[in-house]
Design a protein around this motif. Structure first.
Motif, PDB file in Angstrom:
ATOM      1  N   ILE A 101      -7.510  -0.586 100.628  1.00 28.98           N
ATOM      2  CA  ILE A 101      -6.284  -1.238 100.165  1.00 28.98           C
ATOM      3  C   ILE A 101      -5.317  -0.120  99.790  1.00 28.98           C
ATOM      4  CG2 ILE A 101      -5.233  -2.740  98.458  1.00 28.98           C
ATOM      5  CD1 ILE A 101      -7.923  -4.140  98.169  1.00 28.98           C
ATOM      6  N   GLU A 102      -4.336   0.102 100.623  1.00 27.28           N
ATOM      7  CA  GLU A 102      -3.387   1.193 100.422  1.00 27.28           C
ATOM      8  C   GLU A 102      -2.175   0.685  99.643  1.00 27.28           C
ATOM      9  OE1 GLU A 102      -2.097   4.983 100.458  1.00 27.28           O
ATOM     10  OE2 GLU A 102      -3.915   4.354 101.516  1.00 27.28           O
ATOM     11  N   ILE A 103      -1.989   1.194  98.438  1.00 19.00           N
ATOM     12  CA  ILE A 103      -0.821   0.809  97.644  1.00 19.00           C
ATOM     13  C   ILE A 103       0.405   1.544  98.177  1.00 19.00           C
ATOM     14  CG2 ILE A 103       0.280   0.948  95.396  1.00 19.00           C
ATOM     15  CD1 ILE A 103      -2.297   0.309  94.097  1.00 19.00           C
ATOM     16  N   MET A 104       1.399   0.775  98.596  1.00 23.27           N
ATOM     17  CA  MET A 104       2.597   1.342  99.214  1.00 23.27           C
ATOM     18  C   MET A 104       3.719   1.565  98.211  1.00 23.27           C
ATOM     19  SD  MET A 104       2.515  -0.988 102.703  1.00 23.27           S
ATOM     20  CE  MET A 104       2.306  -2.520 101.774  1.00 23.27           C
ATOM     21  N   GLN A 105       3.810   0.699  97.203  1.00 26.60           N
ATOM     22  CA  GLN A 105       4.844   0.842  96.187  1.00 26.60           C
ATOM     23  C   GLN A 105       4.525  -0.074  95.012  1.00 26.60           C
ATOM     24  OE1 GLN A 105       8.008  -1.555  98.775  1.00 26.60           O
ATOM     25  NE2 GLN A 105       8.783  -1.218  96.730  1.00 26.60           N
ATOM     26  N   PHE A 106       5.299   0.074  93.932  1.00 25.76           N
ATOM     27  CA  PHE A 106       5.196  -0.816  92.794  1.00 25.76           C
ATOM     28  C   PHE A 106       6.448  -1.682  92.743  1.00 25.76           C
ATOM     29  CE2 PHE A 106       2.197   2.464  91.734  1.00 25.76           C
ATOM     30  CZ  PHE A 106       1.138   1.750  91.179  1.00 25.76           C
ATOM     31  N   ILE A 107       6.271  -2.945  92.411  1.00 21.26           N
ATOM     32  CA  ILE A 107       7.379  -3.898  92.417  1.00 21.26           C
ATOM     33  C   ILE A 107       7.321  -4.775  91.172  1.00 21.26           C
ATOM     34  CG2 ILE A 107       7.412  -3.956  94.935  1.00 21.26           C
ATOM     35  CD1 ILE A 107       6.026  -6.693  94.763  1.00 21.26           C
ATOM     36  N   ASP A 108       8.387  -5.519  90.941  1.00 19.15           N
ATOM     37  CA  ASP A 108       8.391  -6.545  89.905  1.00 19.15           C
ATOM     38  C   ASP A 108       7.733  -7.797  90.468  1.00 19.15           C
ATOM     39  OD1 ASP A 108       9.711  -5.047  87.938  1.00 19.15           O
ATOM     40  OD2 ASP A 108      11.658  -5.490  88.850  1.00 19.15           O
ATOM     41  N   GLU A 109       6.718  -8.272  89.814  1.00 19.90           N
ATOM     42  CA  GLU A 109       5.970  -9.439  90.299  1.00 19.90           C
ATOM     43  C   GLU A 109       6.873 -10.652  90.487  1.00 19.90           C
ATOM     44  OE1 GLU A 109       2.293 -12.279  88.787  1.00 19.90           O
ATOM     45  OE2 GLU A 109       2.618 -10.324  87.848  1.00 19.90           O
ATOM     46  N   GLN A 110       7.909 -10.769  89.648  1.00 24.77           N
ATOM     47  CA  GLN A 110       8.811 -11.917  89.719  1.00 24.77           C
ATOM     48  C   GLN A 110       9.613 -11.956  91.023  1.00 24.77           C
ATOM     49  OE1 GLN A 110       8.524  -9.823  87.195  1.00 24.77           O
ATOM     50  NE2 GLN A 110       7.623 -11.103  85.583  1.00 24.77           N
ATOM     51  N   GLU A 111       9.649 -10.838  91.735  1.00 22.80           N
ATOM     52  CA  GLU A 111      10.392 -10.796  92.992  1.00 22.80           C
ATOM     53  C   GLU A 111       9.670 -11.521  94.122  1.00 22.80           C
ATOM     54  OE1 GLU A 111      12.260  -6.999  94.112  1.00 22.80           O
ATOM     55  OE2 GLU A 111      11.368  -6.183  92.287  1.00 22.80           O
ATOM     56  N   VAL A 112       8.392 -11.785  93.961  1.00 19.18           N
ATOM     57  CA  VAL A 112       7.593 -12.410  95.013  1.00 19.18           C
ATOM     58  C   VAL A 112       7.647 -13.927  94.859  1.00 19.18           C
ATOM     59  CG1 VAL A 112       5.330 -12.548  96.112  1.00 19.18           C
ATOM     60  CG2 VAL A 112       6.076 -10.403  95.050  1.00 19.18           C
ATOM     61  N   ASN A 113       8.232 -14.598  95.832  1.00 20.23           N
ATOM     62  CA  ASN A 113       8.328 -16.051  95.822  1.00 20.23           C
ATOM     63  C   ASN A 113       6.931 -16.662  95.869  1.00 20.23           C
ATOM     64  OD1 ASN A 113       8.689 -18.845  96.751  1.00 20.23           O
ATOM     65  ND2 ASN A 113      10.807 -18.251  97.122  1.00 20.23           N
ATOM     66  N   SER A 114       6.711 -17.742  95.132  1.00 21.74           N
ATOM     67  CA  SER A 114       5.385 -18.363  95.050  1.00 21.74           C
ATOM     68  C   SER A 114       4.886 -18.861  96.408  1.00 21.74           C
ATOM     69  CB  SER A 114       5.424 -19.535  94.061  1.00 21.74           C
ATOM     70  OG  SER A 114       6.340 -20.536  94.499  1.00 21.74           O
ATOM     71  N   ILE A 115       5.779 -19.071  97.367  1.00 21.51           N
ATOM     72  CA  ILE A 115       5.356 -19.561  98.686  1.00 21.51           C
ATOM     73  C   ILE A 115       4.495 -18.527  99.416  1.00 21.51           C
ATOM     74  CG2 ILE A 115       7.304 -18.705 100.050  1.00 21.51           C
ATOM     75  CD1 ILE A 115       7.329 -21.414 101.479  1.00 21.51           C
TER      76      ILE A 115
END
Length: 285
Positions: free
Chosen positions: A117-131
């Protein structure tokens, strides 16, 4: 019961962190993926376990005549004979014939993603739509330590960030979020954008609500707004169905309840909204 440990290497702002921690006991769970979390040139072996389980009753399929169990067999469509799992291969239909694939072919397509599992970046979880959310997994690590893992866990909680990575599970590649849940790390598989169907074929009529209706609807939403607590909600249908099964086994099944249809005295949208506001938690008719 036995515990596990997770070793994670990450480079952030030019600094290297090694995160180590104990994690939950997973004695009764079966690992569905074994591989590593990769940061730079460091590989960290882990196992993934499904974080969810079905709550519905396990119902068997039976023959209506004699209630014998229905069995599904793997049958050769040409000979009609059953085929053992060991004699079954996977193939892709290309140019009117099948191209047979073996385990090495699936690995060869992306060897690093089959085992890392290659981590590519860190993001804000809220940016990911629940769909996009698909399936959560617990990560069981190799034995390593505790303090550094606690650092990563607390840092992710403080910053509200999640790691974005990708890996191959069985024969399918997925994106994933590496995040914290209480005192452990959860890897949540998410879908690619190309997997989400476009709603362009749906017939959604163009309609704009009147200002008065919108104000009333907003008031109704405000009236029914509360703090979310998942523990308040249970799978009550399964319990009720089990009661019916037990009652039927004893020959004490009650008559089926008749649903009563109550028609609203008015068909106007404003009148229905007003009536809804008049009774808290009133169900739609």
């Amino acid at each position: 019961m036995h515990g596990g440990f997770l070793l994670i290497y990450i480079r952030l702002l030019g600094l290297d962190f090694v995160i180590i921690s104990s994690i939950i006991n997973l004695t009764n769970m079966k690992a569905i993926w074994t591989g590593s979390i990769g940061f730079g040139l460091v590989n960290i072996p882990i196992k993934l376990y499904s974080a969810v389980e079905a709550s519905e009753l396990d119902l068997d399929l039976l023959d209506k005549k004699d209630h014998a169990n229905i069995k599904f067999k793997r049958v050769n469509e040409r000979t009609g004979k059953e085929v053992a799992w060991g004699n079954i291969v996977r193939g892709y239909h290309l140019n009117s014939k099948y191209v047979i694939l073996d385990d090495e072919d699936f690995t060869r397509a992306a060897p690093e993603k089959n085992k890392m599992i290659e981590i590519m970046q860190f993001i804000d979880e809220q940016e990911v739509n629940s769909i996009y959310y698909e399936m959560p997994y617990y990560a069981e690590p190799q034995k390593s330590g505790i303090k550094a893992y606690a650092l990563l866990r607390d840092a992710l909680k403080k910053t509200g960030k999640a790691g974005l990575g990708s890996f191959v599970l069985r024969t399918k590649e997925s994106l994933c979020l590496i995040k914290t849940e209480d005192n452990l790390i959860v890897i949540n598989r998410i879908r690619f954008q190309q997997e989400i169907r476009k709603p362009s074929d749906l017939k959604i009529p163009a309609f704009s609500a009147k200002p008065a209706e919108m104000k009333m609807a907003a008031a109704l939403i405000d009236q029914l707004t509360g703090k979310f607590d998942i523990a308040k909600y249970k799978d009550t249908y399964t319990d009720k169905l089990l009661k019916i099964i037990r009652a039927k086994a004893k020959g004490k099944l009650k008559p089926e309840p008749q649903m009563k249809i109550v028609h609203s005295p008015s068909t106007g949208l404003m009148e229905q909204l007003k009536a809804s506001l008049g009774t808290k938690r009133k169900k739609a008719s």
